[in-house]
Design a protein around this motif. Structure first.
Motif, PDB file in Angstrom:
ATOM      1  N   MET A 117      18.281  99.287 -31.334  1.00 32.79           N
ATOM      2  CA  MET A 117      18.478  98.139 -30.458  1.00 32.79           C
ATOM      3  C   MET A 117      17.132  97.419 -30.341  1.00 32.79           C
ATOM      4  SD  MET A 117      21.628  98.011 -29.639  1.00 32.79           S
ATOM      5  CE  MET A 117      21.652  96.912 -28.198  1.00 32.79           C
ATOM      6  N   PRO A 118      17.106  96.161 -29.897  1.00 36.42           N
ATOM      7  CA  PRO A 118      15.834  95.444 -29.776  1.00 36.42           C
ATOM      8  C   PRO A 118      14.856  96.148 -28.831  1.00 36.42           C
ATOM      9  CG  PRO A 118      17.673  93.921 -29.654  1.00 36.42           C
ATOM     10  CD  PRO A 118      18.257  95.296 -29.599  1.00 36.42           C
ATOM     11  N   PHE A 119      13.587  96.160 -29.214  1.00 37.65           N
ATOM     12  CA  PHE A 119      12.537  96.763 -28.383  1.00 37.65           C
ATOM     13  C   PHE A 119      11.242  95.976 -28.557  1.00 37.65           C
ATOM     14  CE2 PHE A 119      12.325  98.783 -32.526  1.00 37.65           C
ATOM     15  CZ  PHE A 119      10.965  98.830 -32.812  1.00 37.65           C
ATOM     16  N   GLU A 120      10.338  96.147 -27.591  1.00 37.33           N
ATOM     17  CA  GLU A 120       9.056  95.441 -27.618  1.00 37.33           C
ATOM     18  C   GLU A 120       7.945  96.352 -28.124  1.00 37.33           C
ATOM     19  OE1 GLU A 120       8.032  93.079 -24.057  1.00 37.33           O
ATOM     20  OE2 GLU A 120      10.037  93.649 -23.322  1.00 37.33           O
ATOM     21  N   ILE A 152      25.208  95.369 -39.219  1.00 35.09           N
ATOM     22  CA  ILE A 152      26.165  96.471 -39.076  1.00 35.09           C
ATOM     23  C   ILE A 152      27.511  96.094 -39.704  1.00 35.09           C
ATOM     24  CG2 ILE A 152      27.540  97.766 -37.383  1.00 35.09           C
ATOM     25  CD1 ILE A 152      25.042  97.799 -35.594  1.00 35.09           C
ATOM     26  N   ASN A 153      27.846  94.807 -39.658  1.00 31.11           N
ATOM     27  CA  ASN A 153      29.110  94.338 -40.214  1.00 31.11           C
ATOM     28  C   ASN A 153      29.034  94.048 -41.707  1.00 31.11           C
ATOM     29  OD1 ASN A 153      30.494  94.540 -37.768  1.00 31.11           O
ATOM     30  ND2 ASN A 153      29.959  92.445 -37.156  1.00 31.11           N
ATOM     31  N   GLY A 154      27.908  94.404 -42.324  1.00 30.58           N
ATOM     32  CA  GLY A 154      27.872  94.341 -43.780  1.00 30.58           C
ATOM     33  C   GLY A 154      26.824  93.452 -44.405  1.00 30.58           C
ATOM     34  N   GLU A 155      26.132  92.617 -43.628  1.00 34.74           N
ATOM     35  CA  GLU A 155      25.106  91.755 -44.230  1.00 34.74           C
ATOM     36  C   GLU A 155      23.841  92.563 -44.510  1.00 34.74           C
ATOM     37  OE1 GLU A 155      24.653  87.706 -42.936  1.00 34.74           O
ATOM     38  OE2 GLU A 155      26.346  87.902 -41.544  1.00 34.74           O
ATOM     39  N   SER A 156      23.059  92.090 -45.484  1.00 37.21           N
ATOM     40  CA  SER A 156      21.874  92.823 -45.942  1.00 37.21           C
ATOM     41  C   SER A 156      20.740  92.748 -44.922  1.00 37.21           C
ATOM     42  CB  SER A 156      21.397  92.248 -47.275  1.00 37.21           C
ATOM     43  OG  SER A 156      20.089  92.680 -47.585  1.00 37.21           O
ATOM     44  N   PHE A 157      20.181  93.904 -44.570  1.00 37.96           N
ATOM     45  CA  PHE A 157      19.023  93.935 -43.665  1.00 37.96           C
ATOM     46  C   PHE A 157      17.864  93.147 -44.275  1.00 37.96           C
ATOM     47  CE2 PHE A 157      17.085  96.356 -40.070  1.00 37.96           C
ATOM     48  CZ  PHE A 157      15.786  95.898 -40.213  1.00 37.96           C
ATOM     49  N   GLN A 201      14.934  99.874 -38.801  1.00 40.93           N
ATOM     50  CA  GLN A 201      15.857 100.793 -39.461  1.00 40.93           C
ATOM     51  C   GLN A 201      15.061 101.916 -40.096  1.00 40.93           C
ATOM     52  OE1 GLN A 201      17.970  99.435 -43.025  1.00 40.93           O
ATOM     53  NE2 GLN A 201      19.807 100.517 -42.326  1.00 40.93           N
ATOM     54  N   LEU A 202      15.420 103.137 -39.787  1.00 44.53           N
ATOM     55  CA  LEU A 202      14.809 104.292 -40.436  1.00 44.53           C
ATOM     56  C   LEU A 202      15.516 104.519 -41.767  1.00 44.53           C
ATOM     57  CD1 LEU A 202      12.846 106.725 -40.299  1.00 44.53           C
ATOM     58  CD2 LEU A 202      14.712 108.024 -39.255  1.00 44.53           C
ATOM     59  N   ILE A 203      14.739 104.538 -42.838  1.00 41.23           N
ATOM     60  CA  ILE A 203      15.320 104.734 -44.168  1.00 41.23           C
ATOM     61  C   ILE A 203      15.295 106.207 -44.558  1.00 41.23           C
ATOM     62  CG2 ILE A 203      15.134 104.129 -46.620  1.00 41.23           C
ATOM     63  CD1 ILE A 203      13.795 101.498 -45.682  1.00 41.23           C
ATOM     64  N   GLU A 204      14.137 106.842 -44.351  1.00 37.26           N
ATOM     65  CA  GLU A 204      13.990 108.232 -44.805  1.00 37.26           C
ATOM     66  C   GLU A 204      12.840 108.898 -44.073  1.00 37.26           C
ATOM     67  OE1 GLU A 204      12.875 110.663 -48.954  1.00 37.26           O
ATOM     68  OE2 GLU A 204      13.070 108.471 -48.960  1.00 37.26           O
ATOM     69  N   LYS A 205      12.987 110.166 -43.751  1.00 35.19           N
ATOM     70  CA  LYS A 205      11.896 111.005 -43.251  1.00 35.19           C
ATOM     71  C   LYS A 205      11.501 111.971 -44.350  1.00 35.19           C
ATOM     72  CE  LYS A 205      13.124 111.023 -38.307  1.00 35.19           C
ATOM     73  NZ  LYS A 205      13.539 111.875 -37.179  1.00 35.19           N
ATOM     74  N   ARG A 206      10.180 112.154 -44.510  1.00 36.45           N
ATOM     75  CA  ARG A 206       9.690 113.062 -45.537  1.00 36.45           C
ATOM     76  C   ARG A 206       8.447 113.769 -44.999  1.00 36.45           C
ATOM     77  NH1 ARG A 206       8.430 110.168 -51.047  1.00 36.45           N
ATOM     78  NH2 ARG A 206       6.517 109.611 -49.938  1.00 36.45           N
ATOM     79  N   GLY A 207       8.656 114.986 -44.458  1.00 33.44           N
ATOM     80  CA  GLY A 207       7.527 115.707 -43.871  1.00 33.44           C
ATOM     81  C   GLY A 207       6.965 114.949 -42.688  1.00 33.44           C
ATOM     82  N   LEU A 230      18.125  89.071 -31.619  1.00 31.84           N
ATOM     83  CA  LEU A 230      18.067  90.257 -32.463  1.00 31.84           C
ATOM     84  C   LEU A 230      19.341  91.097 -32.356  1.00 31.84           C
ATOM     85  CD1 LEU A 230      14.343  91.345 -32.027  1.00 31.84           C
ATOM     86  CD2 LEU A 230      15.448  90.601 -34.142  1.00 31.84           C
ATOM     87  N   ARG A 231      19.966  91.092 -31.180  1.00 33.21           N
ATOM     88  CA  ARG A 231      21.247  91.806 -31.053  1.00 33.21           C
ATOM     89  C   ARG A 231      22.293  91.182 -31.972  1.00 33.21           C
ATOM     90  NH1 ARG A 231      19.887  91.398 -25.468  1.00 33.21           N
ATOM     91  NH2 ARG A 231      19.120  93.403 -24.662  1.00 33.21           N
ATOM     92  N   GLY A 232      22.269  89.856 -32.053  1.00 37.24           N
ATOM     93  CA  GLY A 232      23.203  89.173 -32.937  1.00 37.24           C
ATOM     94  C   GLY A 232      22.923  89.491 -34.404  1.00 37.24           C
ATOM     95  N   ILE A 233      21.644  89.530 -34.772  1.00 35.34           N
ATOM     96  CA  ILE A 233      21.268  89.866 -36.153  1.00 35.34           C
ATOM     97  C   ILE A 233      21.671  91.297 -36.472  1.00 35.34           C
ATOM     98  CG2 ILE A 233      19.288  90.248 -37.675  1.00 35.34           C
ATOM     99  CD1 ILE A 233      17.912  87.881 -36.256  1.00 35.34           C
ATOM    100  N   ARG A 234      21.438  92.186 -35.523  1.00 40.41           N
ATOM    101  CA  ARG A 234      21.797  93.599 -35.721  1.00 40.41           C
ATOM    102  C   ARG A 234      23.302  93.740 -35.952  1.00 40.41           C
ATOM    103  NH1 ARG A 234      23.638  97.834 -32.446  1.00 40.41           N
ATOM    104  NH2 ARG A 234      22.831  99.919 -33.056  1.00 40.41           N
ATOM    105  N   GLU A 235      24.088  93.004 -35.177  1.00 41.49           N
ATOM    106  CA  GLU A 235      25.545  93.080 -35.311  1.00 41.49           C
ATOM    107  C   GLU A 235      25.985  92.603 -36.696  1.00 41.49           C
ATOM    108  OE1 GLU A 235      29.203  94.259 -33.886  1.00 41.49           O
ATOM    109  OE2 GLU A 235      27.249  94.446 -32.902  1.00 41.49           O
ATOM    110  N   ARG A 236      25.349  91.563 -37.196  1.00 37.24           N
ATOM    111  CA  ARG A 236      25.699  91.034 -38.519  1.00 37.24           C
ATOM    112  C   ARG A 236      25.364  92.050 -39.613  1.00 37.24           C
ATOM    113  NH1 ARG A 236      23.249  85.060 -38.952  1.00 37.24           N
ATOM    114  NH2 ARG A 236      24.144  85.282 -41.054  1.00 37.24           N
TER     115      ARG A 236
END
Length: 446
Positions: A259-262, A209-214, A271-277, A201-207
């Motif tokens: 970062m990766p978590f259990e 961050i470097n521009g690939e689509s989540f 990834q947090l996209i938006e908070k609304r109330g 997952l760290r590797g996926i996260r890095e990709r």
């Protein structure tokens, strides 16, 4: 009433089909009923009627199904009107939760966004936004009915009265039933497996961050059902998701990736996209750890040891299930499976074939040695079974079937109270029915 309840449960999905037909010109719609400012379209009734014809209930029904369905629709509109008068408010998170479930069902049925677009000429998001008002209405009606019927209860005398009012030869005949308990142990995955998933997952996260689509990375890598939806979870209210997931996600800034978590479901990045109330929109990628055969064997050994303690009467089966079983469905019942109306007796026809064959080799009162069961294509769990009792086929009686008779009595009282409420409220709202449905007597019967 059972027939109309069956149809009502499919109403939102049917609206989607009827809307498409209307656009294609196959159905010329018209209003066939009004309840205050609420309308019922002919396409709605015909869609429900077609669904009814394909249901098991149609085989034995010999009345005018369209009348019965229209009556139920009018009553639902009356209930909806009264929910607005009584200011019934449905929590937006509950609407979002229902929409997520419907969206997943549609996705599972068609397999991809492209297949959905080909079938309906619109995206899944567009379909769900069109359905939102109908889902909102259904939930308002449910909440209104719950508030009306919440105080319905029965006394032992009322249950006995119902039982004695039924001729002996008309009492329900119950087939063979079983009282079966089980304790299930999920294999615990070795820490090294979790570490490997976190590294991936760290590797996926890095990709990402470097521009690939989540979303593309979620579709290609995530193990969860949301992978088909790009990992998107939509808006959820605080406190409704897994605590570990929520803590990690809400600690982020919008757009940030964790970062990766259990969690209790697996290993994530989110990834947090938006908070609304009090709500937040997020997406995730989850990898679900797979136990090894050694992990599975450890779970089997654990349950065999627990079985010995139960047999030695150091702990009861019920207490052991409540404390140690990983099966959330049964542990609250002391490990016992539940049947209709909350009874702890399950008809033979409802037993999984594998479980049926297991108890067929056991004696009453026996607890099996631990064994493994397959769950899905890959997962294995460990299980012990307690075959407490077999109940032979019999006519319903107060001794063996009290819970079933109690549930039937409560349902009868609820149906009667609901009808009395509707008859009263239908005098307070404006109702108009198209002349072609005068035969149904919907207004005249009130």
């Amino acid at each position: 009433m059972k027939i109309t309840r069956y149809i009502a449960s499919a109403a939102v999905m049917l609206l989607m089909f009827s809307n498409v037909r209307a656009q294609e010109g196959e159905v010329v719609d018209k209003i066939i009923a009004k309840v205050d400012d609420k309308i019922i379209l002919k396409s709605d009734l015909e869609s429900s009627y077609l669904q009814f014809l394909s249901s098991p209930a149609a085989v034995q029904f010999d009345g005018d199904a369209r009348c019965l369905l229209l009556k139920d629709m009018v009553e639902s509109k009356v209930m909806h009107a009264m929910s607005e008068i009584d200011s019934i408010i449905v929590d937006p998170s509950r609407v979002d939760y229902e929409m997520q479930g419907r969206a997943q069902n549609i996705m599972q049925r068609y397999g991809s966004e492209e297949a959905i677009r080909q079938a309906y000429g619109k995206s899944l998001d567009q379909i769900m936004e069109e359905l939102r008002p109908d889902i909102q209405e259904q939930l308002q009606i449910q909440q209104q009915e719950q508030s009306i019927l919440a105080d319905v209860s029965v006394t032992p005398n009322e249950i006995r009265k119902l039982y004695t009012s039924i001729p002996k030869d008309s009492l329900p005949l119950y087939s063979t039933e079983y009282e079966i308990g089980m304790i299930i142990k999920n294999p615990e995955v070795d820490d090294s497996v979790i570490d490997e998933l976190k590294d991936k997952l760290r590797g996926i996260r890095e990709r990402i961050i470097n521009g690939e689509s989540f979303e593309i990375m979620a579709t290609l890598n995530s193990d969860g059902p949301t992978s088909a939806n790009g990992g998107n979870l939509g808006f959820n209210q605080r406190g409704t998701m897994d605590p570990a997931f929520e803590a990690a996600t809400l600690s982020l800034k919008p757009g940030e990736i964790s970062m990766p978590f259990e969690s209790s479901f697996g290993v994530h990045i989110s990834q947090l996209i938006e908070k609304r109330g009090n709500e937040y929109n997020s997406r995730h990628i989850i990898l679900i750890p797979k136990p090894t055969q050694d992990d599975v064997q450890e779970a089997v050994n654990y349950l065999d040891s627990l079985r010995e303690e139960i047999i030695a009467e150091k702990i009861s089966f019920e207490q052991a299930a409540k404390e140690y079983s990983d099966d959330e469905r049964t542990k609250s019942n002391g490990g016992f499976m539940s049947g209709q109306f909350g009874s702890l007796r399950v008809p033979a026809s409802e037993l999984d074939p594998e479980l049926y064959f297991e108890i067929d080799k056991m004696k009453e009162g026996e607890i099996s040695k631990a064994s493994t069961i397959q769950v899905g294509a890959e997962d294995e769990l460990a299980r012990i079974i307690y075959f407490r009792k077999k109940v032979a086929p019999h006519r319903a009686n107060l001794t063996e079937d009290y819970e079933k008779l109690k549930a039937a009595t409560i349902q009868m009282k609820k149906d009667r109270k609901r009808q009395e409420y509707l008859q009263d409220k239908m005098k307070e709202v404006y109702i108009e029915i198209a002349p072609e449905y005068n035969r149904c007597g919907i207004i005249n019967n009130q």
